[in-house]
Design a protein around this motif. Structure first.
Motif: not given
Length: 392
Positions: A123-127
């Motif tokens: 999630e942190a990467h796609v955000v």
């Protein structure tokens, strides 16, 4: 702010960015209220079947809009159990970014759909990617990330899925011939490789793309009839660029990447390799492709293959265009002494090629790969960016 008519374009853009961020923060507050209404069972309290009916009467929202925002609220808002325990939202990083005004509702919809198939750690990467790119590009990034996390495909002991059927429907109607097809990725890529060069628009060409592609298909049919027993296109088969790890090819596990961005199962790649010339690309220790410089401005087929293998499509940050839609751009213009070699060339689609020539975006090579520094009105620090969708 001064009157809009007196403001400069940069002043207008700054004000627009502030307004959009404020609007997106406000949209998150709307989502929070919807989440609270959902948690409290407000529809039942008010005598309604569900919140969709409530919003239809109170806000005049179409059911489609209501469903979308209720779904967003369920993903972005915390919940409270019957015992009073608070459970964090399913997508806390997405919620935080939207609360800051960094993500739009379209971003949230894309990321929520993608995270259903990705581990929570992603999630942190796609955000972080979505903060810098439009929703369409974020969707492509999530798709590529999903491939990378499961690039080995099924275990060898797993039974191979049944091969997909190729279907063509033909019908004569009113003196016209109607044709539709549903083909596998391999055949579709071959057909694209035949049609695309013939469908390029001519100067002052009044035809739209579907008409140009229809005329190109007619040319392909004529070529096939004239070829007889010979190979099409100067006695050679149509060429495809397939990027594949040798160990995967040898073991027939995983997928390879076609030059149109699609992934092809390894068993189909092995089939292609049986009936095609192998054009090896030598990689350095950091996966850098060695220089194959030329003294002319023109880019020959061999050098273009090197660029396709390195950039895998338009190298501009966030662009999803495949190599077949790209042109080779001289980072240092050839007219100014720039060389025609891999270290001075980058693949760009037509839109971003124009941008490279007419805007303040700057392109440089870093560790053998093109990087892009945006104009100051986009990022005052001009932090270099790369297209992480196409990373090797």
């Amino acid at each position: 702010m001064t009157a809009l008519g007196l403001a400069s374009p940069l002043e207008l853009l700054d004000e627009l960015k502030r307004k959009v961020r404020a609007l997106q923060r406000l949209q998150f507050q709307v989502v929070e209220i919807i989440g609270a209404l959902d948690q409290q069972g407000a529809a039942e309290t008010l005598g309604y079947k569900d919140l969709i009916e409530v919003f239809k009467h109170t806000l005049r929202w179409d059911p489609k809009v209501s469903r979308r925002r209720i779904k967003q609220a369920q993903a972005l808002c915390p919940t409270v159990t019957p015992t009073g325990s608070r459970i964090d939202p399913a997508l806390p990083d997405v919620a935080a970014a939207m609360a800051e005004g960094e993500l739009s509702e379209d971003h949230v919809e894309v990321l929520a759909e993608a995270m259903a198939a990705l581990p929570a750690v992603a999630e942190a990467h796609v955000v972080e990617y979505a903060r810098q790119h439009e929703p369409r590009s974020a969707k492509a990034f999530c798709k590529e990330l999903a491939y990378r996390l499961d690039q080995d495909g099924p275990e060898p002991k797993d039974q191979e899925p049944a091969p997909s059927k190729n279907v063509v429907r033909r019908q004569w109607r009113g003196g016209r011939y109607l044709l539709s097809a549903d083909l596998d990725a391999e055949t579709g890529a071959k057909l694209d490789a035949l049609i695309d060069p013939l469908a390029k628009p001519e100067p002052n060409d009044p035809r739209f793309a579907p008409e140009r592609e229809g005329d190109a298909l007619c040319e392909v049919i004529d070529l096939a009839l004239r070829a007889g027993g010979n190979r099409i296109h100067g006695g050679e088969r149509v060429q495809l660029t397939v990027t594949v790890d040798y160990d995967k090819l040898r073991t027939a596990i995983g997928t390879a990447l076609l030059d149109n961005g699609e992934h092809l199962p390894m068993n189909q790649v092995r089939k292609i390799a049986c009936d095609a010339g192998i054009i090896p690309t030598l990689l350095g220790s950091n996966s850098q492709i060695y220089d194959v410089g030329r003294k002319t401005r023109a880019i020959n087929a061999g050098l273009r293959r090197v660029l396709v293998a390195r950039d895998k499509g338009c190298a501009f940050p966030g662009c999803t265009r495949p190599p077949k839609h790209c042109e080779a751009h001289h980072i240092k213009f050839w007219s100014e002494g720039g060389k025609t070699n891999a270290d001075n060339l980058v693949l760009l689609c037509r839109r971003h090629h124009d941008l490279a020539h007419h805007s303040d975006w700057q392109i440089q090579m870093a560790n053998g790969r093109p990087t892009f520094s945006p104009p100051t009105f986009i990022d005052p620090t001009r932090r270099p960016r790369t297209n992480t969708i196409h990373v090797a």
